[in-house]
Design an enzyme around this catalytic site. Structure first.
Site, mmCIF file in Angstrom:
data_model
loop_
_atom_site.group_PDB
_atom_site.id
_atom_site.type_symbol
_atom_site.label_atom_id
_atom_site.label_comp_id
_atom_site.label_asym_id
_atom_site.label_seq_id
_atom_site.Cartn_x
_atom_site.Cartn_y
_atom_site.Cartn_z
ATOM 1 N N ALA A 30 0.858 -1.266 0.113
ATOM 2 C CA ALA A 30 -0.061 0.107 0.000
ATOM 3 C C ALA A 30 0.814 1.155 -0.055
ATOM 4 O O ALA A 30 2.190 1.037 -0.252
ATOM 5 C CB ALA A 30 -0.832 -0.010 1.283
ATOM 6 N N ASN A 31 0.297 2.370 0.079
ATOM 7 C CA ASN A 31 0.909 3.818 0.019
ATOM 8 C C ASN A 31 0.269 4.603 1.113
ATOM 9 O O ASN A 31 -0.672 4.383 1.623
ATOM 10 C CB ASN A 31 1.484 4.285 -1.371
ATOM 11 N N ARG A 32 1.048 5.695 1.427
ATOM 12 C CA ARG A 32 0.425 6.559 2.442
ATOM 13 C C ARG A 32 -0.652 7.578 2.000
ATOM 14 O O ARG A 32 -1.080 8.312 2.814
ATOM 15 C CB ARG A 32 1.409 7.366 2.999
#
Ligand code: C5P
Length: 220
Positions: free
Chosen positions: A29-31
């Site tokens: 995932a990413n932020r």
């Protein structure tokens, strides 16, 4: 520029970060929080547009918006391609994974089997594809999160992906970009001077983005 300047205009915006499965419980995932994409949606609604949000997050739906929930880059790709057919303005505010596991394991990878080797493959560039298939009169907007050479890198993406506008943010700066409520961006258009928006609420950045979209549509 005001409350009715997107009357009758259909806008689709992607929001959030994609999640790419490693196995049945784990993801890459990413932020990205989705806040900037939702702010664009809320501002477009306030200006009279019909709005679709292709979203990986569960933020409150701005009243009047249609939300298409997605999780992976592949799902976002399909949803954006479908939406592009009947939307006048297409905004890719999502943080799409550049790489995903080539195959997701069925079930949960067991610790007792040792450290897994995860083979990655590139995801499709959704925005570049939308640029190749852009319809006459359609406005295509991208975002660019950069840590160095902001203007040069964003300008090259503007050209390569055939965009009408790119919103470049220096994600290395404090209070800017991912997960913050504020953002500081530079708006870049082909053949126009860059416009800098100093640190501001994401809704104010959205207002500047929508103002620019209205201007692009008017000057055609
Ligand atoms: O090339 P880069 O990923 O920096 O470009 C960012 C822009 O491209 C964003 O608007 C993002 O939503 C879009 N993008 C995409 N598909 C990808 C990667 C990025 O649509 N696979």
């Amino acid at each position: 520029l005001g409350p009715n300047d997107l009357d009758g205009v259909r806008l689709v915006v992607s929001a959030g970060g994609t999640r790419e499965p490693i196995d049945s419980v784990r993801v890459i995932a990413n932020r990205s929080s989705g806040k900037q994409g939702y702010a664009v949606a809320a501002e477009a609604l306030a200006r009279g547009a019909s709005v679709t949000i292709v979203s990986t997050v569960s933020l409150p739906t701005p009243p009047g918006a249609v939300v298409v929930p997605v999780e992976t880059a592949a799902e976002m790709h399909a949803a954006m391609n479908a939406a592009a057919d009947d939307h006048d303005v297409v905004v890719m505010a999502a943080a799409v994974a550049d790489f995903r596991p080539a195959s997701a394991a069925t079930g949960k990878i067991k610790k007792r089997d040792g450290v897994p080797e995860i083979v990655l493959e590139p995801t499709p560039d959704i925005l570049a594809g939308l640029g190749e298939n852009k319809r006459a009169g359609q406005v295509l907007v991208g975002f660019a999160a950069e840590t160095d050479d902001l203007i040069a890198n964003a300008t090259s993406k503007l050209e390569k992906k055939r965009l009408d506008l790119i919103v470049a943010n220096d994600v290395g700066a404090p209070e800017v970009g991912f997960a913050h409520d504020t953002n500081a961006v530079t708006l870049l258009r082909p053949d126009a001077k860059p416009v800098e928006i100093d640190l501001a609420a994401k809704r104010d950045v959205a207002r500047a983005v929508i103002d620019t979209i209205v201007d692009i549509r008017r000057t055609r």
